[in-house]
Design an enzyme around this catalytic site. Structure first.
Site, PDB file in Angstrom:
ATOM      1  N   GLY A 170       0.774  -1.241   0.000  1.00  0.00           N
ATOM      2  CA  GLY A 170       0.000   0.000   0.000  1.00  0.00           C
ATOM      3  C   GLY A 170       0.800   1.282   0.000  1.00  0.00           C
ATOM      4  O   GLY A 170       0.337   2.303  -0.504  1.00  0.00           O
ATOM      5  N   GLU A 201       4.704   3.579   6.033  1.00  0.00           N
ATOM      6  CA  GLU A 201       3.435   2.849   5.962  1.00  0.00           C
ATOM      7  C   GLU A 201       2.411   3.661   5.185  1.00  0.00           C
ATOM      8  O   GLU A 201       2.496   4.884   5.116  1.00  0.00           O
ATOM      9  CB  GLU A 201       2.889   2.631   7.386  1.00  0.00           C
ATOM     10  CG  GLU A 201       2.964   1.205   7.894  1.00  0.00           C
ATOM     11  CD  GLU A 201       2.022   0.243   7.196  1.00  0.00           C
ATOM     12  OE1 GLU A 201       1.690   0.422   6.014  1.00  0.00           O
ATOM     13  OE2 GLU A 201       1.607  -0.729   7.862  1.00  0.00           O
ATOM     14  N   ASP A 202       1.417   2.978   4.650  1.00  0.00           N
ATOM     15  CA  ASP A 202       0.323   3.691   3.993  1.00  0.00           C
ATOM     16  C   ASP A 202      -0.672   4.201   5.033  1.00  0.00           C
ATOM     17  O   ASP A 202      -1.105   5.342   4.975  1.00  0.00           O
ATOM     18  CB  ASP A 202      -0.382   2.816   2.942  1.00  0.00           C
ATOM     19  CG  ASP A 202      -0.847   1.468   3.471  1.00  0.00           C
ATOM     20  OD1 ASP A 202      -0.501   1.104   4.613  1.00  0.00           O
ATOM     21  OD2 ASP A 202      -1.559   0.769   2.735  1.00  0.00           O
ATOM     22  N   ASP A 216      -4.136   1.726  11.156  1.00  0.00           N
ATOM     23  CA  ASP A 216      -5.558   1.548  11.468  1.00  0.00           C
ATOM     24  C   ASP A 216      -5.636   1.126  12.940  1.00  0.00           C
ATOM     25  O   ASP A 216      -5.665   1.975  13.831  1.00  0.00           O
ATOM     26  CB  ASP A 216      -6.110   0.490  10.496  1.00  0.00           C
ATOM     27  CG  ASP A 216      -7.612   0.343  10.557  1.00  0.00           C
ATOM     28  OD1 ASP A 216      -8.144   0.197  11.663  1.00  0.00           O
ATOM     29  OD2 ASP A 216      -8.270   0.343   9.500  1.00  0.00           O
ATOM     30  N   LYS A 261      -5.699   6.485  11.472  1.00  0.00           N
ATOM     31  CA  LYS A 261      -7.081   6.564  11.960  1.00  0.00           C
ATOM     32  C   LYS A 261      -7.006   6.536  13.487  1.00  0.00           C
ATOM     33  O   LYS A 261      -7.043   5.462  14.085  1.00  0.00           O
ATOM     34  CB  LYS A 261      -7.889   5.361  11.466  1.00  0.00           C
ATOM     35  CG  LYS A 261      -8.083   5.279   9.963  1.00  0.00           C
ATOM     36  CD  LYS A 261      -8.842   4.009   9.598  1.00  0.00           C
ATOM     37  CE  LYS A 261      -9.114   3.896   8.121  1.00  0.00           C
ATOM     38  NZ  LYS A 261      -9.728   2.590   7.749  1.00  0.00           N
ATOM     39  N   PHE A 306     -13.205   3.554   5.555  1.00  0.00           N
ATOM     40  CA  PHE A 306     -12.338   2.846   4.617  1.00  0.00           C
ATOM     41  C   PHE A 306     -12.006   3.734   3.410  1.00  0.00           C
ATOM     42  O   PHE A 306     -12.888   4.325   2.804  1.00  0.00           O
ATOM     43  CB  PHE A 306     -12.999   1.547   4.143  1.00  0.00           C
ATOM     44  CG  PHE A 306     -12.056   0.684   3.370  1.00  0.00           C
ATOM     45  CD1 PHE A 306     -11.108  -0.100   4.023  1.00  0.00           C
ATOM     46  CD2 PHE A 306     -12.078   0.680   1.975  1.00  0.00           C
ATOM     47  CE1 PHE A 306     -10.210  -0.876   3.303  1.00  0.00           C
ATOM     48  CE2 PHE A 306     -11.185  -0.103   1.253  1.00  0.00           C
ATOM     49  CZ  PHE A 306     -10.247  -0.877   1.917  1.00  0.00           C
ATOM     50  N   VAL A 307     -10.728   3.818   3.089  1.00  0.00           N
ATOM     51  CA  VAL A 307     -10.279   4.666   1.985  1.00  0.00           C
ATOM     52  C   VAL A 307      -9.532   3.853   0.921  1.00  0.00           C
ATOM     53  O   VAL A 307      -8.937   2.820   1.229  1.00  0.00           O
ATOM     54  CB  VAL A 307      -9.372   5.819   2.486  1.00  0.00           C
ATOM     55  CG1 VAL A 307     -10.162   6.799   3.330  1.00  0.00           C
ATOM     56  CG2 VAL A 307      -8.171   5.291   3.268  1.00  0.00           C
ATOM     57  N   ASP A 348      -5.770  -0.029  -1.557  1.00  0.00           N
ATOM     58  CA  ASP A 348      -6.652  -0.838  -2.397  1.00  0.00           C
ATOM     59  C   ASP A 348      -7.926  -1.270  -1.688  1.00  0.00           C
ATOM     60  O   ASP A 348      -7.973  -1.362  -0.462  1.00  0.00           O
ATOM     61  CB  ASP A 348      -5.927  -2.109  -2.821  1.00  0.00           C
ATOM     62  CG  ASP A 348      -5.720  -3.060  -1.638  1.00  0.00           C
ATOM     63  OD1 ASP A 348      -5.086  -2.634  -0.651  1.00  0.00           O
ATOM     64  OD2 ASP A 348      -6.228  -4.194  -1.674  1.00  0.00           O
ATOM     65  N   ARG A 405      -5.494   1.085  -6.427  1.00  0.00           N
ATOM     66  CA  ARG A 405      -4.174   1.581  -6.021  1.00  0.00           C
ATOM     67  C   ARG A 405      -3.643   2.671  -6.951  1.00  0.00           C
ATOM     68  O   ARG A 405      -2.874   3.524  -6.541  1.00  0.00           O
ATOM     69  CB  ARG A 405      -3.154   0.440  -6.015  1.00  0.00           C
ATOM     70  CG  ARG A 405      -3.380  -0.627  -4.953  1.00  0.00           C
ATOM     71  CD  ARG A 405      -2.139  -1.516  -4.848  1.00  0.00           C
ATOM     72  NE  ARG A 405      -2.404  -2.779  -4.184  1.00  0.00           N
ATOM     73  CZ  ARG A 405      -2.403  -2.954  -2.856  1.00  0.00           C
ATOM     74  NH1 ARG A 405      -2.177  -1.939  -2.061  1.00  0.00           N
ATOM     75  NH2 ARG A 405      -2.638  -4.146  -2.343  1.00  0.00           N
TER      76      ARG A 405
HETATM   77  P1  XMP Z   1      -3.512  -2.176  11.134  1.00  0.00           P
HETATM   78  O1  XMP Z   1      -4.880  -2.448  11.683  1.00  0.00           O
HETATM   79  O2  XMP Z   1      -2.597  -3.341  11.293  1.00  0.00           O
HETATM   80  O3  XMP Z   1      -3.783  -2.013   9.575  1.00  0.00           O
HETATM   81  O4  XMP Z   1      -2.938  -0.883  11.632  1.00  0.00           O
HETATM   82  C1  XMP Z   1      -2.815  -1.501   8.749  1.00  0.00           C
HETATM   83  C2  XMP Z   1      -2.991  -2.047   7.360  1.00  0.00           C
HETATM   84  O5  XMP Z   1      -4.370  -2.249   7.048  1.00  0.00           O
HETATM   85  C3  XMP Z   1      -4.687  -1.784   5.765  1.00  0.00           C
HETATM   86  N1  XMP Z   1      -5.746  -0.748   5.884  1.00  0.00           N
HETATM   87  C4  XMP Z   1      -6.418  -0.183   4.880  1.00  0.00           C
HETATM   88  N2  XMP Z   1      -6.285  -0.330   3.553  1.00  0.00           N
HETATM   89  N3  XMP Z   1      -7.986   1.265   3.231  1.00  0.00           N
HETATM   90  C5  XMP Z   1      -7.095   0.383   2.734  1.00  0.00           C
HETATM   91  O6  XMP Z   1      -6.988   0.275   1.510  1.00  0.00           O
HETATM   92  C6  XMP Z   1      -8.184   1.480   4.548  1.00  0.00           C
HETATM   93  O7  XMP Z   1      -9.018   2.303   4.940  1.00  0.00           O
HETATM   94  C7  XMP Z   1      -7.332   0.710   5.422  1.00  0.00           C
HETATM   95  N4  XMP Z   1      -7.239   0.646   6.763  1.00  0.00           N
HETATM   96  C8  XMP Z   1      -6.247  -0.244   7.016  1.00  0.00           C
HETATM   97  C9  XMP Z   1      -3.411  -1.254   5.186  1.00  0.00           C
HETATM   98  O8  XMP Z   1      -2.862  -2.235   4.319  1.00  0.00           O
HETATM   99  C10 XMP Z   1      -2.489  -1.053   6.343  1.00  0.00           C
HETATM  100  O9  XMP Z   1      -1.129  -1.298   6.036  1.00  0.00           O
HETATM  101 MG    MG Z   2      -4.525  -3.364   1.487  1.00  0.00          MG
END
Ligand code: XMP
Ligand code: MG
Length: 178
Positions: A49, A103-104, A107, A135, A156-157, A163, A169
């Protein structure tokens, strides 16, 4: 700005445009250039991501720096599965390096909370996190990112590298689930 879009079965609406994203990436790069002058940081990109954010950020770094990539996964569809699998390990020695994890999105924080100890084992000189998105209300693990482009609500984005089941992406703007 851009139109509403459909990916697989879901509708998404425009959220943050490419120009707004670029302004924040420029600001983060400036901060990193100042903080890491003379430190030759290793930019450790968490695939998939963050590849677009990482590329944009990296090309704006004017300091001496290197880049390496790892692949982790904790997501299926639009909600976190909780389990984090290291899919592609670290090839680069981190010992004594100043590491900036890219990181992207943070969450729940589960991905990074389980990955940080793996990095710490190699005794880097320092470890910080640069993330495109956080978030804050979804956070369940104690993960702190020093460099954050945007704090967003728990929705969710997609786009700009992120993606929905592998699609979206390539979108230059960020979209949020309608
Ligand atoms: P955690 O919960 O481990 O999640 O912090 C991190 C990973 O979850 C994916 N992620 C998302 N991907 N839209 C996405 O496309 C979202 O809103 C989203 N929220 C979490 C992402 O891969 C991230 O590295
Ligand atoms: Mg993903």
């Amino acid at each position: 700005m851009s139109q509403n879009i459909t990916i697989h079965d879901k509708s998404f609406v425009p959220f943050i445009d490419a120009e707004g994203i670029n302004q924040r990436v420029v600001a983060l790069a400036k901060q990193i250039n100042e903080d890491y002058a003379g430190k030759n940081p290793l930019i450790l990109v968490i695939l998939n991501g963050s590849f677009m954010f990482a590329a944009d950020l990296f090309r704006k770094l004017t300091i001496e720096t290197t880049i390496s990539f790892v692949r982790l996964s904790s997501y299926a569809g639009t909600s976190s599965t909780g389990a984090v699998n290291t899919l592609l390990g670290i090839k680069e020695p981190l010992t004594g390096r100043h590491v900036i994890i890219v990181e992207d999105i943070i969450d729940t924080g589960k991905t990074l909370a389980s990955f940080l100890p793996v990095i710490a084992q190699q005794e880097p000189e320092s470890v910080e996190i640069a993330t495109f998105l956080v978030k804050p209300t979804a956070l369940k693990y104690p993960v702190h990112a020093r460099y954050v482009a945007f704090e967003i609500e728990d929705r969710f984005v997609v786009g700009y590298g992120l993606d929905y089941d592998e699609l979206g992406r390539n979108l230059p703007n960020l979209y949020v689930l309608a």
